[in-house]
Scaffold this motif. Structure first.
Motif, PDB file in Angstrom:
ATOM      1  N   GLY A  79       0.816  -1.197   0.000  1.00 26.85           N
ATOM      2  CA  GLY A  79       0.000   0.000   0.000  1.00 26.85           C
ATOM      3  C   GLY A  79       0.856   1.256   0.000  1.00 26.85           C
ATOM      4  O   GLY A  79       2.073   1.217   0.269  1.00 26.85           O
ATOM      5  N   LEU A  80       0.223   2.369  -0.263  1.00 27.62           N
ATOM      6  CA  LEU A  80       0.936   3.643  -0.320  1.00 27.62           C
ATOM      7  C   LEU A  80       1.443   4.092   1.029  1.00 27.62           C
ATOM      8  O   LEU A  80       2.408   4.854   1.115  1.00 27.62           O
ATOM      9  CB  LEU A  80       0.023   4.713  -0.933  1.00 27.62           C
ATOM     10  N   ASP A  81       0.809   3.630   2.103  1.00 28.36           N
ATOM     11  CA  ASP A  81       1.306   3.977   3.429  1.00 28.36           C
ATOM     12  C   ASP A  81       2.645   3.315   3.734  1.00 28.36           C
ATOM     13  O   ASP A  81       3.326   3.696   4.691  1.00 28.36           O
ATOM     14  CB  ASP A  81       0.285   3.584   4.506  1.00 28.36           C
ATOM     15  N   GLY A  82       3.010   2.321   2.945  1.00 27.84           N
ATOM     16  CA  GLY A  82       4.308   1.674   3.142  1.00 27.84           C
ATOM     17  C   GLY A  82       5.470   2.476   2.600  1.00 27.84           C
ATOM     18  O   GLY A  82       6.630   2.063   2.750  1.00 27.84           O
ATOM     19  N   LEU A  83       5.187   3.630   2.004  1.00 26.53           N
ATOM     20  CA  LEU A  83       6.242   4.457   1.415  1.00 26.53           C
ATOM     21  C   LEU A  83       6.725   5.507   2.396  1.00 26.53           C
ATOM     22  O   LEU A  83       5.941   6.096   3.128  1.00 26.53           O
ATOM     23  CB  LEU A  83       5.717   5.163   0.161  1.00 26.53           C
ATOM     24  N   SER A  84       8.016   5.735   2.380  1.00 29.86           N
ATOM     25  CA  SER A  84       8.602   6.869   3.099  1.00 29.86           C
ATOM     26  C   SER A  84       9.900   7.235   2.413  1.00 29.86           C
ATOM     27  O   SER A  84      10.558   6.378   1.794  1.00 29.86           O
ATOM     28  CB  SER A  84       8.877   6.532   4.568  1.00 29.86           C
ATOM     29  N   ILE A  85      10.263   8.496   2.503  1.00 36.88           N
ATOM     30  CA  ILE A  85      11.489   8.961   1.862  1.00 36.88           C
ATOM     31  C   ILE A  85      12.707   8.258   2.453  1.00 36.88           C
ATOM     32  O   ILE A  85      13.614   7.827   1.730  1.00 36.88           O
ATOM     33  CB  ILE A  85      11.596  10.492   1.985  1.00 36.88           C
ATOM     34  N   GLY A  86      12.711   8.090   3.778  1.00 36.25           N
ATOM     35  CA  GLY A  86      13.836   7.428   4.427  1.00 36.25           C
ATOM     36  C   GLY A  86      13.984   5.982   3.990  1.00 36.25           C
ATOM     37  O   GLY A  86      15.098   5.509   3.732  1.00 36.25           O
ATOM     38  N   ARG A  87      12.886   5.274   3.930  1.00 32.57           N
ATOM     39  CA  ARG A  87      12.942   3.862   3.517  1.00 32.57           C
ATOM     40  C   ARG A  87      13.455   3.722   2.099  1.00 32.57           C
ATOM     41  O   ARG A  87      14.310   2.877   1.820  1.00 32.57           O
ATOM     42  CB  ARG A  87      11.546   3.232   3.628  1.00 32.57           C
ATOM     43  N   ILE A  88      12.909   4.529   1.193  1.00 38.21           N
ATOM     44  CA  ILE A  88      13.319   4.419  -0.212  1.00 38.21           C
ATOM     45  C   ILE A  88      14.791   4.759  -0.372  1.00 38.21           C
ATOM     46  O   ILE A  88      15.532   4.088  -1.108  1.00 38.21           O
ATOM     47  CB  ILE A  88      12.447   5.332  -1.096  1.00 38.21           C
ATOM     48  N   ALA A  89      15.238   5.810   0.313  1.00 35.71           N
ATOM     49  CA  ALA A  89      16.649   6.187   0.227  1.00 35.71           C
ATOM     50  C   ALA A  89      17.535   5.045   0.713  1.00 35.71           C
ATOM     51  O   ALA A  89      18.539   4.709   0.078  1.00 35.71           O
ATOM     52  CB  ALA A  89      16.894   7.445   1.057  1.00 35.71           C
TER      53      ALA A  89
END
Length: 205
Positions: free
Chosen positions: A32-42
């Protein structure tokens, strides 16, 4: 020289943006979209958090950019193949075939991106929910448009309830996707294809 350096930075930024969105679409289709974060992706992509933040600015903008990117993928995988057919039943069938292929081939690891995030945001409010709802409305509207084209072409009954048929086709497609994603049961794709063929045959002029 200054122009070349600027162009190089822009292209690197575009490449990073494509890399990030490729990952966020994959994550969102499963978690889901709530699983996204800038820190995680980086962290997952080995990028600096500040660099990813400079491209998107906030989690919400990252989510919205992910939706826009997924719409482009969906259009390329599902709408474009159907557009190559002339208006009529052939185009409707091609659209349905393209959706089933898009889901079954796991263009996104969680199946259809928009089926996943629509369930996540159906009872919420805000810009992300609005973007998901707009994408969903665009899809349903496109199915209706192609069915209406086939009716106007004389290939479907003149008295056909176009919204009803579009609803039924969409339901069959999404049920096949859901069974495959939730139960690892790909038999639903064949059942959906058979149901769509039967429904179109019943509606034919």
């Amino acid at each position: 020289m200054a122009g070349a350096r600027t162009d190089g930075r822009v292209e690197r930024g575009n490449q990073t943006r494509r890399l990030v969105l490729g990952r966020t679409m994959a994550i969102a289709s499963v978690e889901g979209l709530d699983g996204l974060s800038i820190g995680r992706i980086a962290s997952e992509l080995g990028l600096s958090k500040s660099g990813v933040f400079a491209l998107f600015g906030s989690k919400e903008e990252l989510q919205l950019a992910t939706i826009r990117a997924a719409r482009a993928v969906f259009a390329d995988q599902v709408a474009r193949p159907a557009a190559e057919e002339p208006p009529g039943l052939g185009r409707v069938r091609r659209l349905c075939e393209a959706f089933l292929a898009y889901s079954r081939s796991r263009v996104f690891p969680g199946g259809c991106f928009f089926t996943s995030v629509s369930a996540e945001f159906s009872a919420r409010s805000g810009p992300v929910r609005d973007a998901v709802a707009a994408a969903r409305s665009e899809w349903v509207g496109h199915v209706r448009e192609l069915v209406e084209e086939a009716r106007r072409a004389g290939e479907l009954r003149a008295d056909l309830d176009v919204p009803q048929l579009a609803f039924e086709l969409t339901a069959l497609l999404e049920m096949a996707n859901n069974d495959s994603a939730l139960h690892a049961d790909d038999a639903g794709y064949g059942r959906a294809a058979a149901g769509i063929s039967a429904r179109l045959a019943a509606a034919a002029a």
